[in-house]
Design a protein around this motif. Structure first.
Motif, PDB file in Angstrom:
ATOM      1  N   ARG A 211       0.828  -1.208   0.000  1.00 57.71           N
ATOM      2  CA  ARG A 211       0.000   0.000   0.000  1.00 57.71           C
ATOM      3  C   ARG A 211       0.859   1.253   0.000  1.00 57.71           C
ATOM      4  O   ARG A 211       0.634   2.171  -0.799  1.00 57.71           O
ATOM      5  CB  ARG A 211      -0.917  -0.012   1.235  1.00 57.71           C
ATOM      6  CG  ARG A 211      -1.775   1.230   1.412  1.00 57.71           C
ATOM      7  CD  ARG A 211      -2.612   1.140   2.669  1.00 57.71           C
ATOM      8  NE  ARG A 211      -1.812   0.960   3.870  1.00 57.71           N
ATOM      9  CZ  ARG A 211      -1.175   1.947   4.488  1.00 57.71           C
ATOM     10  NH1 ARG A 211      -1.213   3.188   4.004  1.00 57.71           N
ATOM     11  NH2 ARG A 211      -0.478   1.714   5.590  1.00 57.71           N
ATOM     12  N   THR A 212       1.857   1.293   0.869  1.00 59.47           N
ATOM     13  CA  THR A 212       2.683   2.505   0.968  1.00 59.47           C
ATOM     14  C   THR A 212       3.595   2.683  -0.242  1.00 59.47           C
ATOM     15  O   THR A 212       3.946   3.799  -0.604  1.00 59.47           O
ATOM     16  CB  THR A 212       3.536   2.495   2.251  1.00 59.47           C
ATOM     17  OG1 THR A 212       4.413   1.358   2.230  1.00 59.47           O
ATOM     18  CG2 THR A 212       2.648   2.427   3.494  1.00 59.47           C
ATOM     19  N   LYS A 213       3.980   1.570  -0.863  1.00 56.69           N
ATOM     20  CA  LYS A 213       4.888   1.622  -2.019  1.00 56.69           C
ATOM     21  C   LYS A 213       4.145   1.552  -3.350  1.00 56.69           C
ATOM     22  O   LYS A 213       4.771   1.584  -4.407  1.00 56.69           O
ATOM     23  CB  LYS A 213       5.899   0.474  -1.939  1.00 56.69           C
ATOM     24  CG  LYS A 213       6.849   0.547  -0.746  1.00 56.69           C
ATOM     25  CD  LYS A 213       7.789   1.732  -0.873  1.00 56.69           C
ATOM     26  CE  LYS A 213       8.896   1.681   0.159  1.00 56.69           C
ATOM     27  NZ  LYS A 213       9.808   2.851   0.055  1.00 56.69           N
ATOM     28  N   ASN A 214       2.822   1.426  -3.272  1.00 58.41           N
ATOM     29  CA  ASN A 214       2.003   1.350  -4.482  1.00 58.41           C
ATOM     30  C   ASN A 214       2.452   0.212  -5.393  1.00 58.41           C
ATOM     31  O   ASN A 214       2.697   0.389  -6.595  1.00 58.41           O
ATOM     32  CB  ASN A 214       2.033   2.679  -5.247  1.00 58.41           C
ATOM     33  CG  ASN A 214       0.939   2.770  -6.292  1.00 58.41           C
ATOM     34  OD1 ASN A 214      -0.122   2.158  -6.137  1.00 58.41           O
ATOM     35  ND2 ASN A 214       1.181   3.525  -7.355  1.00 58.41           N
ATOM     36  N   VAL A 215       2.562  -0.967  -4.790  1.00 65.87           N
ATOM     37  CA  VAL A 215       3.008  -2.166  -5.509  1.00 65.87           C
ATOM     38  C   VAL A 215       1.861  -3.176  -5.538  1.00 65.87           C
ATOM     39  O   VAL A 215       1.194  -3.390  -4.527  1.00 65.87           O
ATOM     40  CB  VAL A 215       4.238  -2.792  -4.826  1.00 65.87           C
ATOM     41  CG1 VAL A 215       4.566  -4.146  -5.426  1.00 65.87           C
ATOM     42  CG2 VAL A 215       5.434  -1.863  -4.937  1.00 65.87           C
ATOM     43  N   THR A 216       1.651  -3.788  -6.685  1.00 63.48           N
ATOM     44  CA  THR A 216       0.658  -4.857  -6.808  1.00 63.48           C
ATOM     45  C   THR A 216       1.368  -6.135  -7.244  1.00 63.48           C
ATOM     46  O   THR A 216       1.733  -6.282  -8.419  1.00 63.48           O
ATOM     47  CB  THR A 216      -0.424  -4.498  -7.842  1.00 63.48           C
ATOM     48  OG1 THR A 216      -1.092  -3.296  -7.444  1.00 63.48           O
ATOM     49  CG2 THR A 216      -1.458  -5.624  -7.943  1.00 63.48           C
ATOM     50  N   PRO A 217       1.609  -7.055  -6.321  1.00 64.21           N
ATOM     51  CA  PRO A 217       2.299  -8.295  -6.689  1.00 64.21           C
ATOM     52  C   PRO A 217       1.416  -9.162  -7.576  1.00 64.21           C
ATOM     53  O   PRO A 217       0.187  -9.122  -7.476  1.00 64.21           O
ATOM     54  CB  PRO A 217       2.551  -8.962  -5.336  1.00 64.21           C
ATOM     55  CG  PRO A 217       1.477  -8.425  -4.443  1.00 64.21           C
ATOM     56  CD  PRO A 217       1.224  -7.025  -4.902  1.00 64.21           C
ATOM     57  N   VAL A 218       2.038  -9.936  -8.434  1.00 66.41           N
ATOM     58  CA  VAL A 218       1.318 -10.878  -9.288  1.00 66.41           C
ATOM     59  C   VAL A 218       1.940 -12.252  -9.074  1.00 66.41           C
ATOM     60  O   VAL A 218       3.098 -12.479  -9.424  1.00 66.41           O
ATOM     61  CB  VAL A 218       1.398 -10.482 -10.773  1.00 66.41           C
ATOM     62  CG1 VAL A 218       0.664 -11.519 -11.629  1.00 66.41           C
ATOM     63  CG2 VAL A 218       0.800  -9.099 -10.991  1.00 66.41           C
ATOM     64  N   LEU A 219       1.172 -13.165  -8.476  1.00 62.55           N
ATOM     65  CA  LEU A 219       1.719 -14.473  -8.125  1.00 62.55           C
ATOM     66  C   LEU A 219       1.406 -15.526  -9.172  1.00 62.55           C
ATOM     67  O   LEU A 219       2.149 -16.494  -9.323  1.00 62.55           O
ATOM     68  CB  LEU A 219       1.160 -14.925  -6.775  1.00 62.55           C
ATOM     69  CG  LEU A 219       1.254 -13.925  -5.614  1.00 62.55           C
ATOM     70  CD1 LEU A 219       0.906 -14.620  -4.308  1.00 62.55           C
ATOM     71  CD2 LEU A 219       2.632 -13.296  -5.524  1.00 62.55           C
ATOM     72  N   SER A 220       0.297 -15.382  -9.872  1.00 61.43           N
ATOM     73  CA  SER A 220      -0.091 -16.377 -10.879  1.00 61.43           C
ATOM     74  C   SER A 220       1.007 -16.498 -11.930  1.00 61.43           C
ATOM     75  O   SER A 220       1.451 -15.504 -12.498  1.00 61.43           O
ATOM     76  CB  SER A 220      -1.396 -15.955 -11.555  1.00 61.43           C
ATOM     77  OG  SER A 220      -2.406 -15.749 -10.597  1.00 61.43           O
ATOM     78  N   GLY A 221       1.451 -17.727 -12.149  1.00 61.54           N
ATOM     79  CA  GLY A 221       2.490 -17.947 -13.136  1.00 61.54           C
ATOM     80  C   GLY A 221       3.889 -17.715 -12.607  1.00 61.54           C
ATOM     81  O   GLY A 221       4.868 -17.960 -13.310  1.00 61.54           O
ATOM     82  N   GLU A 222       3.994 -17.245 -11.370  1.00 65.55           N
ATOM     83  CA  GLU A 222       5.317 -17.028 -10.772  1.00 65.55           C
ATOM     84  C   GLU A 222       5.950 -18.384 -10.512  1.00 65.55           C
ATOM     85  O   GLU A 222       5.461 -19.184  -9.711  1.00 65.55           O
ATOM     86  CB  GLU A 222       5.176 -16.255  -9.456  1.00 65.55           C
ATOM     87  CG  GLU A 222       6.479 -15.979  -8.732  1.00 65.55           C
ATOM     88  CD  GLU A 222       7.217 -14.762  -9.277  1.00 65.55           C
ATOM     89  OE1 GLU A 222       8.294 -14.465  -8.744  1.00 65.55           O
ATOM     90  OE2 GLU A 222       6.732 -14.131 -10.222  1.00 65.55           O
ATOM     91  N   ASP A 223       7.026 -18.680 -11.190  1.00 64.04           N
ATOM     92  CA  ASP A 223       7.692 -19.971 -11.089  1.00 64.04           C
ATOM     93  C   ASP A 223       8.949 -19.807 -10.253  1.00 64.04           C
ATOM     94  O   ASP A 223       9.944 -19.247 -10.693  1.00 64.04           O
ATOM     95  CB  ASP A 223       8.051 -20.489 -12.478  1.00 64.04           C
ATOM     96  CG  ASP A 223       8.664 -21.888 -12.438  1.00 64.04           C
ATOM     97  OD1 ASP A 223       8.800 -22.433 -11.327  1.00 64.04           O
ATOM     98  OD2 ASP A 223       8.987 -22.419 -13.512  1.00 64.04           O
TER      99      ASP A 223
END
Length: 260
Positions: A211-223
């Motif tokens: 939230r503070t860093k304005n980051v949206t992680p994406v885990l799908s497909g993360e190998d």
């Protein structure tokens, strides 16, 4: 089949990933935090939940509900600083974490996702997809909890990093002295509950960091394999050795296997 040694190594992988996130350049020079760094840590945490047969989103939802009980909104609003939950024991009746277990019936702690997974690797992939799909909702729950208690402005980079260090200490203590040759499914139900709970606490602070860093992680497909062999939990290429290990009772397991 997952052993405690592998789970311990995965916890160390989480700690290593957090150390990368906590590089001084990120909080001293406001350097952009890499989405992949947070995604990698989240994948390790979700891998831990998956070998226990747990839904990542459900565990987080339950832990946030427990936090609402531990920190009564009206009382917290009156405090000028964030206090430990034990300050509110007279009001909540909660003296220690074990007073409020994540699961109503700790002996049937398996929480299947929509659709049933018989293998940890499949549950892991499903958990990553579910986390991505529910990310905005989880973020809003975390933000609302802090806002309602007038805490939101207190979540500075430094306070979040220190909180992550604190939670890692609690997470590490769950498996610290457990025999390494024990199957993860054979640790006590209270240790399983503690493991799931402390992993959730780490994720909650990571959500604040997102939230503070304005980051949206994406885990799908993360190998995770493509980032090198770091030890820890590795899913076998053969499904026969990748069965879910849970403490769910046999009648419930049989019912779930047949989709009833």
């Amino acid at each position: 089949m997952t052993y405690v040694k592998e789970a311990q190594e995965e916890v160390l992988t989480i700690a290593t990933g957090l150390s990368q996130i906590m590089l001084p350049s990120h909080w001293k020079n406001n350097e952009t935090l890499k989405t992949h760094d947070i995604s990698s840590v989240l994948c390790s945490i979700i891998k831990m939940w998956s070998v226990l047969g747990l839904s990542a989103v459900e565990v987080l939802t339950l832990k946030l509900a427990i936090n609402n009980r531990k920190y009564p909104k009206t009382s917290c609003e009156k405090d000028t600083t964030i206090q430990r939950y034990t300050k509110y024991t007279a009001e909540t009746g909660i003296k220690k974490d074990s007073d409020v277990l994540l699961f109503e019936n700790i002996n049937t702690m398996m929480i299947p996702l929509k659709g049933f997974y018989t293998h940890a690797s499949a549950l892991y992939e499903g958990n990553k997809i579910a986390f991505d799909s529910n990310f905005n909702n989880l973020m809003e729950q975390v933000r609302s909890f802090a806002t309602e208690r007038n805490w939101i402005s207190k979540y500075t980079d430094e306070s979040i990093y220190l909180s992550l260090l604190s939670e890692m200490g609690e997470l590490s203590s769950v498996l610290q002295w457990v025999p390494q040759n024990m199957r993860i499914n054979d640790i006590t139900v209270h240790q399983k509950d503690g493991l799931a709970r402390e992993l959730a606490d780490v994720v909650i602070y990571l959500l604040h960091l997102c939230r503070t860093k304005n980051v949206t992680p994406v885990l799908s497909g993360e190998d995770m394999k493509k980032h090198g062999n770091h030890g820890g939990i590795a899913f076998s290429s053969t499904l026969e050795s990748d069965n879910l290990e849970t403490s769910v009772s046999e009648p419930v397991a049989k019912r779930l296997r047949h989709g009833e």
